[in-house]
Design a protein around this motif. Structure first.
Motif, PDB file in Angstrom:
ATOM      1  N   GLY A  90       0.819  -1.213   0.000  1.00 35.66           N
ATOM      2  CA  GLY A  90       0.000   0.000   0.000  1.00 35.66           C
ATOM      3  C   GLY A  90       0.848   1.255   0.000  1.00 35.66           C
ATOM      4  N   TRP A  91       1.894   1.224   0.815  1.00 35.09           N
ATOM      5  CA  TRP A  91       2.799   2.387   0.837  1.00 35.09           C
ATOM      6  C   TRP A  91       3.438   2.582  -0.535  1.00 35.09           C
ATOM      7  N   SER A  92       3.865   1.464  -1.147  1.00 33.13           N
ATOM      8  CA  SER A  92       4.491   1.553  -2.468  1.00 33.13           C
ATOM      9  C   SER A  92       3.510   2.058  -3.513  1.00 33.13           C
ATOM     10  N   TYR A  93       2.256   1.562  -3.452  1.00 34.03           N
ATOM     11  CA  TYR A  93       1.242   1.991  -4.411  1.00 34.03           C
ATOM     12  C   TYR A  93       0.978   3.497  -4.315  1.00 34.03           C
ATOM     13  N   ALA A  94       1.054   4.011  -3.093  1.00 29.99           N
ATOM     14  CA  ALA A  94       0.657   5.407  -2.878  1.00 29.99           C
ATOM     15  C   ALA A  94       1.743   6.412  -3.249  1.00 29.99           C
ATOM     16  N   GLN A  95       2.946   5.935  -3.496  1.00 30.42           N
ATOM     17  CA  GLN A  95       4.033   6.871  -3.764  1.00 30.42           C
ATOM     18  C   GLN A  95       4.005   7.363  -5.212  1.00 30.42           C
ATOM     19  N   ILE A  96       4.363   8.607  -5.371  1.00 24.19           N
ATOM     20  CA  ILE A  96       4.458   9.196  -6.713  1.00 24.19           C
ATOM     21  C   ILE A  96       5.752   8.728  -7.365  1.00 24.19           C
ATOM     22  N   GLN A  97       5.657   8.377  -8.624  1.00 24.73           N
ATOM     23  CA  GLN A  97       6.846   7.957  -9.366  1.00 24.73           C
ATOM     24  C   GLN A  97       7.599   9.214  -9.823  1.00 24.73           C
ATOM     25  N   TRP A  98       8.425   9.710  -8.924  1.00 24.10           N
ATOM     26  CA  TRP A  98       9.082  10.993  -9.167  1.00 24.10           C
ATOM     27  C   TRP A  98       9.984  11.013 -10.401  1.00 24.10           C
ATOM     28  N   PRO A  99      10.739   9.984 -10.707  1.00 23.51           N
ATOM     29  CA  PRO A  99      11.559  10.041 -11.933  1.00 23.51           C
ATOM     30  C   PRO A  99      10.722  10.280 -13.186  1.00 23.51           C
ATOM     31  N   ASP A 100       9.564   9.594 -13.265  1.00 22.40           N
ATOM     32  CA  ASP A 100       8.697   9.775 -14.435  1.00 22.40           C
ATOM     33  C   ASP A 100       8.130  11.193 -14.473  1.00 22.40           C
ATOM     34  N   PHE A 101       7.706  11.668 -13.301  1.00 21.08           N
ATOM     35  CA  PHE A 101       7.129  13.011 -13.260  1.00 21.08           C
ATOM     36  C   PHE A 101       8.167  14.068 -13.629  1.00 21.08           C
ATOM     37  N   LEU A 102       9.367  13.942 -13.096  1.00 26.08           N
ATOM     38  CA  LEU A 102      10.401  14.942 -13.372  1.00 26.08           C
ATOM     39  C   LEU A 102      10.835  14.921 -14.839  1.00 26.08           C
ATOM     40  N   ASP A 103      10.841  13.729 -15.428  1.00 28.89           N
ATOM     41  CA  ASP A 103      11.143  13.663 -16.863  1.00 28.89           C
ATOM     42  C   ASP A 103      10.093  14.413 -17.669  1.00 28.89           C
ATOM     43  N   PRO A 207      -3.092   0.689  -7.031  1.00 19.15           N
ATOM     44  CA  PRO A 207      -1.765   0.931  -7.584  1.00 19.15           C
ATOM     45  C   PRO A 207      -1.478   2.402  -7.733  1.00 19.15           C
ATOM     46  N   ALA A 208      -0.207   2.759  -7.579  1.00 17.95           N
ATOM     47  CA  ALA A 208       0.199   4.162  -7.686  1.00 17.95           C
ATOM     48  C   ALA A 208      -0.236   4.740  -9.020  1.00 17.95           C
ATOM     49  N   GLY A 209      -0.738   5.953  -8.979  1.00 24.04           N
ATOM     50  CA  GLY A 209      -1.201   6.605 -10.186  1.00 24.04           C
ATOM     51  C   GLY A 209      -2.707   6.592 -10.318  1.00 24.04           C
ATOM     52  N   ARG A 210      -3.394   5.758  -9.500  1.00 24.51           N
ATOM     53  CA  ARG A 210      -4.850   5.717  -9.564  1.00 24.51           C
ATOM     54  C   ARG A 210      -5.426   6.531  -8.426  1.00 24.51           C
ATOM     55  N   SER A 211      -6.215   7.515  -8.726  1.00 25.26           N
ATOM     56  CA  SER A 211      -6.798   8.368  -7.695  1.00 25.26           C
ATOM     57  C   SER A 211      -8.018   7.697  -7.117  1.00 25.26           C
ATOM     58  N   GLU A 212      -8.424   8.184  -5.942  1.00 19.40           N
ATOM     59  CA  GLU A 212      -9.626   7.645  -5.318  1.00 19.40           C
ATOM     60  C   GLU A 212     -10.873   8.217  -5.970  1.00 19.40           C
TER      61      GLU A 212
END
Length: 212
Positions: A90-103, A207-212
């Motif tokens: 759950g913690w992993s799912y909730a994290q923003i994928q910062w490398p992708d965002f910064l790219d 999964p990370a990237g899916r909003s509620e």
């Protein structure tokens, strides 16, 4: 006329039978004793067999109880491991994928903008409807050069304001500060700005990237 005289005394009378009453009594007694012994033996054998069967069943029960306790301990361990795995996932799912965002961010920064600061605030949040999610806000501080500084900052803000291609990442963006650059001189058109970006909350159950 025939005359018969018995001269034998009563005590002298003998039976013509080969088996006497005493013999009957002796044989009957022996038969009864043998029957009783057989019954006792059968009862003893039956009791011994039942005792052995009872001991076998008790051993089986103890073995089954031991296996049940082991199974319950393993089940508790599995539940604990699943709980830990769910929390970590759950913690992993909730994290923003910062490398992708910064790219993605790098590809959309105008050439006359230079980012100088990058401040992130991220924390878990429990909404009114229940569950848990991760919230994040990013503050970008930068420098915009030239007469078109305001328009380029607005372009960047608009792109980050929940519009494609940032719409899967960001929820809102606003310019919290826009002013003259004191280091550039009074006649300069250069500006310094601060941009606050709020990200879409990310659920710990998705999964990370899916909003509620």
């Amino acid at each position: 006329m025939n005359l018969s005289i018995n001269l034998i005394q009563p005590s002298e009378v003998r039976s013509a039978s080969l088996v006497t009453a005493k013999t009957y009594i002796l044989v009957s007694t022996i038969v009864v004793l043998l029957g009783s012994l057989m019954l006792i033996g059968q009862a003893w054998l039956s009791n011994s067999s039942q005792q052995a069967q009872l001991q076998f069943l008790e051993d089986q029960w103890q073995d089954a109880s031991r296996r049940q306790r082991e199974a319950q301990a393993l089940e508790r361990e599995v539940r604990e491991l699943r709980s830990i795995h769910a929390a970590v996932s759950g913690w992993s799912y909730a994290q923003i994928q910062w490398p992708d965002f910064l790219d993605l961010l790098r590809d959309h920064i105008p050439s006359n903008i230079q980012l100088r600061t990058f401040q992130l605030r991220s924390e878990p949040d429990t909404p009114a409807g229940g569950g848990m999610r991760q919230t994040a806000q990013l503050t970008l501080g930068g420098f915009a050069a030239g007469p078109d500084a305001e328009n380029t900052v607005e372009y960047l803000r608009s792109a980050l304001d929940g519009t494609p291609p940032f719409d899967t990442w960001t929820d809102r963006a606003r310019v919290s500060s826009f002013r003259e650059d004191p280091a550039a001189g009074p006649d300069s058109e250069d500006r310094i700005f601060q941009l606050d970006i709020r990200f879409i909350p990310r659920s710990f159950d998705a999964p990370a990237g899916r909003s509620e």
